[in-house]
Design an enzyme around this catalytic site. Structure first.
Site, PDB file in Angstrom:
ATOM      1  CD  GLU A   1      -2.829  -1.320  -0.085  1.00  0.00           C
ATOM      2  OE1 GLU A   1      -2.921  -0.391  -0.896  1.00  0.00           O
ATOM      3  OE2 GLU A   1      -3.382  -2.429  -0.265  1.00  0.00           O
TER       4      GLU A   1
ATOM      5  CB  CYS B   1       6.989  -8.025  -7.471  1.00  0.00           C
ATOM      6  SG  CYS B   1       7.030  -6.257  -7.131  1.00  0.00           S
TER       7      CYS B   1
HETATM    8 ZN    ZN Z   1      -2.721  -3.008  -4.823  1.00  0.00          ZN
HETATM    9 ZN    ZN Z   2       7.485  -5.481  -9.267  1.00  0.00          ZN
END
Ligand code: ZN
Ligand code: ZN
Length: 181
Positions: free
Chosen positions: A133, A148
């Site tokens: 976030e 990721c």
């Molecule tokens: Zn997101």
């Molecule tokens: Zn990434």
């Protein structure tokens, strides 16, 4: 950058502390503080039919709170279950790019899925949602690399699969956004 952590409702102190300590380890040139005065969960944000709190309602309050601080970004943390329009639930929500984000711990505890308690797994998940976030507030969008941290988590399985770190490409963007001006 300076990230202020705002508890929204009752949140365990050790969780807040863990997140506060982790943010500067992942984001370069960053410090993080826990705000002393928690936000009370407002009843207007509660949907009695869904038995969940509106994510965007709370995100707006968190955004407002930023004005009372000297921080660049603000991260609300709540144990309430959050929903957004057209989504059954959300792990969190953020302005992209922007200054405010909120995460929910509700669906991060293994107990929620009928499993036995696991504090380190819980904290790892909370870290991933936090980094994800805050990444959005820096303008990062979802990444197609499923390891990721910017990969979109549709379920806890996605969250567990990805790392708490950015891929090389996303980290480059983070570094560019946080370099000395
Ligand atoms: Zn997101
Ligand atoms: Zn990434």
């Amino acid at each position: 950058m300076k990230v202020a952590i705002l508890p929204v409702g009752q949140v365990e102190q050790n969780v807040l502390q863990y997140i506060q300590e982790t943010i500067p380890k992942i984001f370069p040139r960053t410090e993080s503080v826990i705000l002393k005065d928690p936000l009370t969960l407002p009843s207007e944000a509660y949907n009695t039919r869904r038995r969940q709190y509106s994510s965007s309602f709370l995100a707006t309050l968190v955004r407002e709170y930023l004005k009372k601080t000297d921080a660049d970004k603000i991260l609300g943390i709540t144990t309430a279950d959050l929903y957004a329009s057209r989504l059954n639930f959300v792990f969190g929500e953020a302005e992209c790019p922007g200054k405010a984000a909120i995460i929910s711990l509700h669906r991060l505890k293994p107990e929620f899925y009928g499993q036995s308690s696991n504090q380190s797994l819980f904290l790892e998940r909370a870290t991933k949602e936090t980094v994800h976030e805050i990444g959005h507030t820096l303008g990062l969008t979802h990444c197609s690399n499923n390891s990721c941290v910017m990969f979109f988590s549709n379920s806890i399985i996605d969250t567990d699969r990805k790392q708490q770190f950015f891929c090389v490409k996303c980290f480059e963007t983070v570094q560019n956004r946080l370099k000395k001006r």
